[in-house]
Design a protein around this motif. Structure first.
Motif, PDB file in Angstrom:
ATOM      1  N   ILE A 144       0.905  -1.308  -0.021  1.00 52.29           N
ATOM      2  CA  ILE A 144       0.092  -0.085  -0.018  1.00 52.29           C
ATOM      3  C   ILE A 144       0.915   1.364   0.032  1.00 52.29           C
ATOM      4  N   ARG A 145       1.809   1.207   0.930  1.00 56.88           N
ATOM      5  CA  ARG A 145       2.801   2.396   0.722  1.00 56.88           C
ATOM      6  C   ARG A 145       3.585   2.556  -0.477  1.00 56.88           C
ATOM      7  N   TRP A 146       4.016   1.447  -1.195  1.00 50.40           N
ATOM      8  CA  TRP A 146       4.441   1.498  -2.750  1.00 50.40           C
ATOM      9  C   TRP A 146       3.311   1.992  -3.428  1.00 50.40           C
TER      10      TRP A 146
ATOM     11  N   ILE B 191       4.361  -1.802 -10.423  1.00 45.03           N
ATOM     12  CA  ILE B 191       4.592  -1.429  -9.168  1.00 45.03           C
ATOM     13  C   ILE B 191       5.019  -2.339  -8.116  1.00 45.03           C
ATOM     14  N   GLN B 192       4.081  -3.343  -8.199  1.00 45.08           N
ATOM     15  CA  GLN B 192       3.988  -4.609  -7.155  1.00 45.08           C
ATOM     16  C   GLN B 192       5.123  -5.603  -7.451  1.00 45.08           C
TER      17      GLN B 192
ATOM     18  N   MET C 296      -5.518  -1.003   7.939  1.00 44.41           N
ATOM     19  CA  MET C 296      -6.535   0.036   7.920  1.00 44.41           C
ATOM     20  C   MET C 296      -6.077   1.417   7.262  1.00 44.41           C
ATOM     21  N   VAL C 297      -6.533   1.776   6.427  1.00 44.94           N
ATOM     22  CA  VAL C 297      -6.522   2.929   5.899  1.00 44.94           C
ATOM     23  C   VAL C 297      -7.655   4.044   5.699  1.00 44.94           C
ATOM     24  N   GLU C 298      -7.277   5.114   6.348  1.00 43.00           N
ATOM     25  CA  GLU C 298      -8.384   6.122   6.328  1.00 43.00           C
ATOM     26  C   GLU C 298      -8.059   7.108   5.048  1.00 43.00           C
TER      27      GLU C 298
ATOM     28  N   LEU D  94      -5.941  -1.682  -1.944  1.00 42.98           N
ATOM     29  CA  LEU D  94      -4.964  -1.541  -3.207  1.00 42.98           C
ATOM     30  C   LEU D  94      -5.798  -1.372  -4.466  1.00 42.98           C
ATOM     31  N   ASN D  95      -6.992  -1.958  -4.546  1.00 42.48           N
ATOM     32  CA  ASN D  95      -7.618  -1.889  -5.632  1.00 42.48           C
ATOM     33  C   ASN D  95      -8.425  -0.545  -5.766  1.00 42.48           C
TER      34      ASN D  95
END
Length: 222
Positions: A19-21, A158-159, A57-59, A72-73
Protein backbone atom coordinates in the motif's frame (compact mmCIF):
# COMPACT_ATOMS: atom_id res chain seq x y z
CA UNK A 1 -10.04 19.33 0.32
CA UNK A 2 -9.51 15.82 1.60
CA UNK A 3 -6.61 15.27 3.95
CA UNK A 4 -3.76 12.89 3.42
CA UNK A 5 -4.51 9.17 3.68
CA UNK A 6 -3.64 7.83 7.13
CA UNK A 7 -2.19 4.34 7.41
CA UNK A 8 -2.72 2.30 10.59
CA UNK A 9 -0.25 -0.54 11.07
CA UNK A 10 2.80 -1.50 13.08
CA UNK A 11 6.14 0.06 12.13
CA UNK A 12 7.18 -2.62 9.70
CA UNK A 13 6.60 -3.88 6.18
CA UNK A 14 3.99 -6.59 6.45
CA UNK A 15 0.83 -6.23 4.39
CA UNK A 16 0.95 -2.44 4.50
CA UNK A 17 4.15 -2.18 2.45
CA UNK A 18 2.47 -2.75 -0.92
CA UNK A 19 0.00 0.00 0.00
CA UNK A 20 2.89 2.34 0.79
CA UNK A 21 4.51 1.50 -2.55
CA UNK A 22 1.32 2.13 -4.51
CA UNK A 23 0.52 5.43 -2.81
CA UNK A 24 4.09 6.61 -3.24
CA UNK A 25 4.16 5.61 -6.92
CA UNK A 26 0.90 7.52 -7.45
CA UNK A 27 2.53 10.59 -5.91
CA UNK A 28 0.20 10.59 -2.90
CA UNK A 29 1.58 11.86 0.38
CA UNK A 30 0.37 9.89 3.36
CA UNK A 31 0.59 9.83 7.13
CA UNK A 32 1.20 6.83 9.37
CA UNK A 33 -0.15 6.12 12.83
CA UNK A 34 1.84 3.22 14.17
CA UNK A 35 0.34 0.57 16.40
CA UNK A 36 2.88 0.22 19.18
CA UNK A 37 1.05 -1.92 21.74
CA UNK A 38 -1.91 -4.28 22.17
CA UNK A 39 -3.76 -1.35 23.73
CA UNK A 40 -3.38 0.68 20.53
CA UNK A 41 -4.87 -2.16 18.53
CA UNK A 42 -7.66 -2.69 21.03
CA UNK A 43 -8.58 1.01 20.90
CA UNK A 44 -8.98 0.84 17.12
CA UNK A 45 -11.24 -2.16 17.57
CA UNK A 46 -13.27 -0.67 20.40
CA UNK A 47 -13.77 2.57 18.47
CA UNK A 48 -15.32 0.59 15.63
CA UNK A 49 -12.56 1.42 13.15
CA UNK A 50 -11.72 -2.15 12.10
CA UNK A 51 -14.55 -3.90 10.30
CA UNK A 52 -13.01 -7.35 10.75
CA UNK A 53 -11.00 -6.50 13.88
CA UNK A 54 -7.68 -6.49 12.02
CA UNK A 55 -5.23 -4.25 10.19
CA UNK A 56 -4.01 -2.90 7.81
CA UNK A 57 -6.51 -0.07 7.84
CA UNK A 58 -6.33 3.08 5.74
CA UNK A 59 -8.35 6.22 6.30
CA UNK A 60 -8.91 7.68 2.84
CA UNK A 61 -11.58 9.86 1.23
CA UNK A 62 -13.83 9.66 4.28
CA UNK A 63 -13.62 5.86 4.49
CA UNK A 64 -11.84 3.48 6.84
CA UNK A 65 -10.80 0.73 4.48
CA UNK A 66 -9.57 -2.68 5.60
CA UNK A 67 -8.44 -5.77 3.67
CA UNK A 68 -5.24 -5.26 1.71
CA UNK A 69 -6.65 -6.13 -1.72
CA UNK A 70 -9.63 -3.81 -1.33
CA UNK A 71 -7.35 -0.96 -0.32
CA UNK A 72 -4.97 -1.57 -3.23
CA UNK A 73 -7.84 -1.86 -5.72
CA UNK A 74 -9.29 1.46 -4.57
CA UNK A 75 -5.97 3.31 -4.78
CA UNK A 76 -5.15 1.82 -8.17
CA UNK A 77 -8.59 2.68 -9.55
CA UNK A 78 -8.46 6.23 -8.23
CA UNK A 79 -5.03 6.92 -9.73
CA UNK A 80 -5.47 5.22 -13.12
CA UNK A 81 -3.19 2.30 -12.26
CA UNK A 82 -5.76 -0.43 -12.87
CA UNK A 83 -6.02 -0.85 -16.64
CA UNK A 84 -8.40 0.70 -19.15
CA UNK A 85 -11.07 -2.00 -19.22
CA UNK A 86 -12.33 -5.17 -17.57
CA UNK A 87 -9.94 -7.43 -19.50
CA UNK A 88 -6.89 -5.46 -18.46
CA UNK A 89 -8.08 -5.42 -14.85
CA UNK A 90 -8.49 -9.20 -14.97
CA UNK A 91 -4.90 -9.60 -16.17
CA UNK A 92 -3.63 -7.19 -13.53
CA UNK A 93 -5.54 -9.09 -10.82
CA UNK A 94 -4.17 -12.43 -12.04
CA UNK A 95 -0.57 -11.24 -12.08
CA UNK A 96 -0.88 -9.51 -8.72
CA UNK A 97 -2.34 -12.61 -7.07
CA UNK A 98 0.77 -14.53 -8.08
CA UNK A 99 2.96 -11.77 -6.68
CA UNK A 100 1.02 -11.84 -3.42
CA UNK A 101 1.51 -15.61 -3.11
CA UNK A 102 5.30 -15.27 -3.35
CA UNK A 103 5.44 -12.11 -1.26
CA UNK A 104 3.49 -13.79 1.53
CA UNK A 105 6.11 -16.55 1.65
CA UNK A 106 8.86 -13.94 1.94
CA UNK A 107 6.99 -11.99 4.64
CA UNK A 108 6.48 -15.14 6.71
CA UNK A 109 10.14 -16.22 6.50
CA UNK A 110 11.26 -14.41 9.71
CA UNK A 111 8.29 -15.88 11.60
CA UNK A 112 9.52 -19.45 11.11
CA UNK A 113 11.72 -20.91 13.86
CA UNK A 114 15.42 -20.43 13.05
CA UNK A 115 15.91 -24.15 12.44
CA UNK A 116 13.22 -24.06 9.73
CA UNK A 117 14.27 -20.89 7.95
CA UNK A 118 16.92 -22.55 5.78
CA UNK A 119 14.41 -24.95 4.25
CA UNK A 120 11.85 -22.19 3.83
CA UNK A 121 14.38 -19.95 2.11
CA UNK A 122 15.28 -22.78 -0.26
CA UNK A 123 11.59 -23.20 -1.09
CA UNK A 124 11.22 -19.48 -1.79
CA UNK A 125 14.23 -19.55 -4.11
CA UNK A 126 12.91 -22.61 -5.93
CA UNK A 127 9.47 -21.10 -6.49
CA UNK A 128 10.96 -17.75 -7.49
CA UNK A 129 13.20 -19.18 -10.19
CA UNK A 130 11.01 -22.05 -11.41
CA UNK A 131 7.46 -20.75 -11.07
CA UNK A 132 6.85 -17.06 -10.51
CA UNK A 133 9.67 -15.15 -12.21
CA UNK A 134 9.56 -17.32 -15.37
CA UNK A 135 5.84 -16.57 -15.64
CA UNK A 136 6.32 -12.81 -15.34
CA UNK A 137 9.31 -12.85 -17.71
CA UNK A 138 7.16 -14.72 -20.24
CA UNK A 139 4.45 -12.05 -20.05
CA UNK A 140 6.92 -9.28 -20.84
CA UNK A 141 8.50 -11.32 -23.63
CA UNK A 142 5.13 -12.22 -25.17
CA UNK A 143 4.18 -8.64 -25.99
CA UNK A 144 7.55 -6.89 -26.05
CA UNK A 145 6.17 -3.82 -24.29
CA UNK A 146 7.58 -1.79 -21.43
CA UNK A 147 4.85 -2.64 -18.93
CA UNK A 148 3.00 -5.76 -17.84
CA UNK A 149 -0.45 -4.75 -19.11
CA UNK A 150 -1.55 -2.42 -21.92
CA UNK A 151 1.89 -0.80 -22.28
CA UNK A 152 0.95 1.57 -19.47
CA UNK A 153 2.11 1.76 -15.87
CA UNK A 154 -0.22 -0.17 -13.57
CA UNK A 155 -0.26 -1.58 -10.08
CA UNK A 156 1.03 -4.85 -11.57
CA UNK A 157 4.33 -3.16 -12.48
CA UNK A 158 4.66 -1.42 -9.14
CA UNK A 159 3.94 -4.51 -7.07
CA UNK A 160 6.19 -6.66 -9.25
CA UNK A 161 9.10 -4.28 -8.77
CA UNK A 162 8.43 -4.25 -5.02
CA UNK A 163 8.61 -8.05 -5.14
CA UNK A 164 11.84 -8.02 -7.16
CA UNK A 165 13.47 -5.80 -4.54
CA UNK A 166 12.34 -8.17 -1.77
CA UNK A 167 13.67 -11.21 -3.63
CA UNK A 168 17.02 -9.54 -4.31
CA UNK A 169 17.36 -8.74 -0.62
CA UNK A 170 17.28 -12.48 -0.01
CA UNK A 171 19.66 -13.32 -2.87
CA UNK A 172 20.65 -10.86 -5.63
CA UNK A 173 21.48 -13.73 -7.99
CA UNK A 174 17.84 -14.82 -8.23
CA UNK A 175 17.13 -12.29 -10.99
CA UNK A 176 20.22 -13.17 -13.04
CA UNK A 177 18.31 -15.19 -15.63
CA UNK A 178 15.44 -12.73 -16.03
CA UNK A 179 16.69 -9.77 -18.10
CA UNK A 180 13.23 -8.37 -18.82
CA UNK A 181 12.36 -8.29 -15.11
CA UNK A 182 15.65 -6.56 -14.37
CA UNK A 183 14.91 -4.02 -17.09
CA UNK A 184 11.42 -3.45 -15.67
CA UNK A 185 12.91 -2.89 -12.22
CA UNK A 186 15.28 -0.26 -13.63
CA UNK A 187 12.52 1.43 -15.61
CA UNK A 188 10.04 1.63 -12.73
CA UNK A 189 12.73 2.61 -10.23
CA UNK A 190 13.45 5.67 -12.37
CA UNK A 191 9.85 6.88 -12.31
CA UNK A 192 10.29 10.10 -10.27
CA UNK A 193 7.74 9.21 -7.58
CA UNK A 194 9.16 5.70 -7.16
CA UNK A 195 12.73 6.99 -7.21
CA UNK A 196 11.83 9.34 -4.35
CA UNK A 197 10.30 6.46 -2.37
CA UNK A 198 13.49 4.42 -2.80
CA UNK A 199 15.67 7.13 -1.29
CA UNK A 200 16.92 6.89 2.31
CA UNK A 201 14.60 8.61 4.75
CA UNK A 202 11.41 7.80 2.86
CA UNK A 203 8.43 5.98 4.33
CA UNK A 204 9.58 2.71 2.76
CA UNK A 205 10.28 0.21 5.53
CA UNK A 206 13.49 -1.83 5.86
CA UNK A 207 13.62 -5.63 5.71
CA UNK A 208 12.01 -7.37 8.66
CA UNK A 209 14.32 -8.28 11.53
CA UNK A 210 13.92 -10.72 14.42
CA UNK A 211 13.23 -7.70 16.65
CA UNK A 212 10.40 -6.61 14.36
CA UNK A 213 8.87 -10.08 14.59
CA UNK A 214 8.99 -10.00 18.37
CA UNK A 215 7.37 -6.55 18.45
CA UNK A 216 4.61 -7.75 16.13
CA UNK A 217 4.06 -10.85 18.29
CA UNK A 218 3.52 -8.66 21.34
CA UNK A 219 1.00 -6.47 19.53
CA UNK A 220 -0.92 -9.08 17.55
CA UNK A 221 -0.36 -12.06 19.89
CA UNK A 222 0.42 -14.65 17.21
Amino acid sequence: MAGKPKLHYFKGRGRMESIRWLLAAAGVEFEEEFIKSPDDLEKLRNDGNLMFQQVPMVEIDGMKLVQMRAILNYIASKHNLYGKDIKERALIDMYVEGMVDLNEMIMRLPIHPPEEQGAQLALIKEKTTNRYFPAFEKVLKSHGQDYMVGNKLSRADIQLVELIYSVEELDPSLTANFPLLKALKTRISNVPTVKKFLQPGSQRKPPVTAKDVEEARKIFKF
